[in-house]
Every structure is written in C-alpha cells, then in structure tokens.
Design a protein around this motif. Structure first.
Motif, mmCIF file in Angstrom:
data_model
loop_
_atom_site.group_PDB
_atom_site.id
_atom_site.type_symbol
_atom_site.label_atom_id
_atom_site.label_comp_id
_atom_site.label_asym_id
_atom_site.label_seq_id
_atom_site.Cartn_x
_atom_site.Cartn_y
_atom_site.Cartn_z
ATOM 1 N N GLY A 45 12.174 3.491 -7.439
ATOM 2 C CA GLY A 45 13.047 3.049 -8.392
ATOM 3 C C GLY A 45 12.609 3.213 -9.630
ATOM 4 N N ASN A 46 11.477 3.129 -10.002
ATOM 5 C CA ASN A 46 10.798 3.274 -11.399
ATOM 6 C C ASN A 46 10.919 4.687 -11.664
ATOM 7 O OD1 ASN A 46 8.318 3.858 -13.160
ATOM 8 N ND2 ASN A 46 8.627 1.483 -13.414
ATOM 9 N N ILE A 47 10.412 5.585 -10.721
ATOM 10 C CA ILE A 47 10.395 6.964 -10.946
ATOM 11 C C ILE A 47 11.699 7.491 -11.506
ATOM 12 C CG2 ILE A 47 9.940 9.286 -9.980
ATOM 13 C CD1 ILE A 47 7.880 7.806 -8.025
ATOM 14 N N PHE A 48 12.652 7.228 -10.510
ATOM 15 C CA PHE A 48 13.962 7.423 -10.833
ATOM 16 C C PHE A 48 14.638 7.233 -12.234
ATOM 17 C CE2 PHE A 48 16.969 9.705 -7.874
ATOM 18 C CZ PHE A 48 16.067 9.658 -6.777
ATOM 19 N N MET A 49 14.292 5.802 -12.481
ATOM 20 C CA MET A 49 14.687 5.361 -13.893
ATOM 21 C C MET A 49 14.059 5.891 -14.952
ATOM 22 S SD MET A 49 15.070 1.282 -14.329
ATOM 23 C CE MET A 49 12.933 0.761 -14.388
ATOM 24 N N THR A 50 12.665 6.134 -15.115
ATOM 25 C CA THR A 50 12.092 6.668 -16.080
ATOM 26 C C THR A 50 11.938 8.130 -16.320
ATOM 27 O OG1 THR A 50 9.820 6.347 -15.120
ATOM 28 C CG2 THR A 50 10.339 4.799 -16.420
ATOM 29 N N GLU A 51 12.055 8.718 -15.076
ATOM 30 C CA GLU A 51 11.797 10.264 -15.169
ATOM 31 C C GLU A 51 13.105 10.879 -14.767
ATOM 32 O OE1 GLU A 51 8.866 11.011 -16.354
ATOM 33 O OE2 GLU A 51 7.581 9.109 -15.786
ATOM 34 N N GLY A 52 13.893 10.379 -13.883
ATOM 35 C CA GLY A 52 15.112 10.977 -13.444
ATOM 36 C C GLY A 52 15.038 11.666 -12.089
ATOM 37 N N GLU A 53 16.018 12.043 -11.486
ATOM 38 C CA GLU A 53 16.139 12.640 -10.188
ATOM 39 C C GLU A 53 15.310 13.857 -9.992
ATOM 40 O OE1 GLU A 53 19.871 12.581 -8.248
ATOM 41 O OE2 GLU A 53 19.225 13.660 -6.636
ATOM 42 N N GLU A 54 15.558 14.848 -11.020
ATOM 43 C CA GLU A 54 14.781 16.297 -10.962
ATOM 44 C C GLU A 54 13.507 15.959 -10.785
ATOM 45 O OE1 GLU A 54 17.363 18.136 -10.232
ATOM 46 O OE2 GLU A 54 15.370 19.453 -10.428
ATOM 47 N N TYR A 55 12.819 15.350 -11.703
ATOM 48 C CA TYR A 55 11.276 15.029 -11.481
ATOM 49 C C TYR A 55 10.960 14.519 -10.197
ATOM 50 C CZ TYR A 55 6.878 13.112 -12.620
ATOM 51 O OH TYR A 55 5.370 12.681 -12.876
ATOM 52 N N PHE A 56 11.708 13.267 -9.596
ATOM 53 C CA PHE A 56 11.449 13.115 -8.117
ATOM 54 C C PHE A 56 11.646 14.048 -7.360
ATOM 55 C CE2 PHE A 56 13.153 11.405 -4.078
ATOM 56 C CZ PHE A 56 12.121 10.608 -3.789
ATOM 57 N N ARG A 57 12.612 14.895 -7.306
ATOM 58 C CA ARG A 57 12.644 16.122 -6.416
ATOM 59 C C ARG A 57 11.514 16.993 -6.411
ATOM 60 N NH1 ARG A 57 15.714 13.494 -3.236
ATOM 61 N NH2 ARG A 57 17.639 12.689 -4.108
#
Ligand code: S3P
Length: 169
Positions: A45-57
């Motif tokens: 949740g924190n990764i999505f919120m701070t870095e966005g979905e692309e970063y998570f992918r």
C-alpha cells in the motif's frame, strides 16, 4: 525443477492454496508480494501510494528474477504479475504455472471486507474488480499450464486436484 507457480486475481486463493499445497508436498512457500515488502521494508500500500504502480511492477519483475534456481517451491504471485509481457517467460522458466480462477461474484465476496489492496481502494470496488478481470482474463489464460476454477471449492479440494495433476505429469 518441480516448482508450481500460482497466478490469479486478488482473492483467487493463491496464498491459502499455496500454503496448504506446500505443506502437503513438503515444499517451501514463497510469495512475491512478501519478497517485495521485505526488500523495500514497507507495505505494498505504501509503495503504491508513494511511488505508484509502475514502480511496483518493476519490483515484481525483480522479485521473479530473484527466484531463479529455486526448487521444490510453491510460488504465490501478485494478481497483476501477468500484466508485464516480460514476466511471462520468467514465470514459465520457474515451473508449471497454475491459474486459480474465480468468478467476479466470488472474488468480490471473498475480498469485500479486506482493506489492504491499493487497487481496490476505490468508490465502487465491485465494478473495479469486473473491469480489471476483463482486462486480465486472457493474460492469465495465456500464461497458464492449467486452469483451476476455485469458485465454491474448499482449499483442500483444490490442493487434491493439484496434487493429482502434478503426479499425472
Ligand atoms: C495486485 C495484487 C496484490 C498485490 C498488489 C497488486 C494486483 O496481490 O500484488 O496489491 O494488481 O492485482 P494479491 O493478488 O496477492 O492480492
């Protein structure tokens, strides 16, 4: 290499089935979401919120790459792992890919009270599930060696089905 890789939508039962299957086979169990959270020392949740979905992918692809060489392991993957084309050969290279499918209704029912999934923190999660499923369904099928419909099935029934399939190969 006797790994089994579980793919499927959020709430399709990858974690519950994966853990039970690993126990039954005496295999290890690994979850790509956990690899990411441990590596980043923060929640998805924190990764999505701070870095966005692309970063998570990108982190998801790195997590898959880090698994090269594993053996006798059940890998549970995040529901969006099939979105990046480059992940497909990585998934296939790790082992047999199992798509745990479930209907829109069943998925909504299983996850409607959970709050930790950033993609479903929207005003109409039921519609969002339907939209995402429609976009992803073909990709799950394309990546899969076998499709198991989990709708209305207990975990142990699915595990037995998978063990039978694994032994038949
Ligand atoms: C996602 C599914 C989640 C997690 C992230 C994104 C998705 O994993 O990777 O919230 O895009 O479907 P689960 O399928 O284990 O819930």
């Amino acid at each position: 290499m006797s790994n089994i890789i579980l793919i499927g939508f959020m709430g399709s039962g990858k974690t519950a089935v994966g853990q039970a299957l690993a126990k039954e086979l005496g295999y290890a169990f690994i979850d790509t979401d956990e690899i990411i959270e441990t590596g980043e020392k923060r929640t998805i949740g924190n990764i999505f919120m701070t870095e966005g979905e692309e970063y998570f992918r990108g982190l998801e692809t790195n997590a898959l790459k880090s698994l090269t060489g594993i053996d006798q392991t059940i890998v549970s993957t995040g529901g969006g792992i099939i979105l990046k084309e480059e992940n497909l050969p990585l998934l296939k290279g790790l082992g047999k890919v199992v798509y745990l499918s479930a209907s829109h209704e069943v998925i909504y029912d299983r996850i409607k009270d959970e709050t930790h999934r950033p993609l479903l923190r929207v005003s109409d999660p039921k519609k969002e599930i339907g939209d995402l499923l429609a976009k992803r369904e073909e990709k799950y099928k394309k990546a899969a060696d076998i499709i198991i419909d989990t709708s209305g099935k207990e975990v142990d029934v699915i595990v037995r089905e998978l063990i039978k399939w694994q032994r038949s190969k």
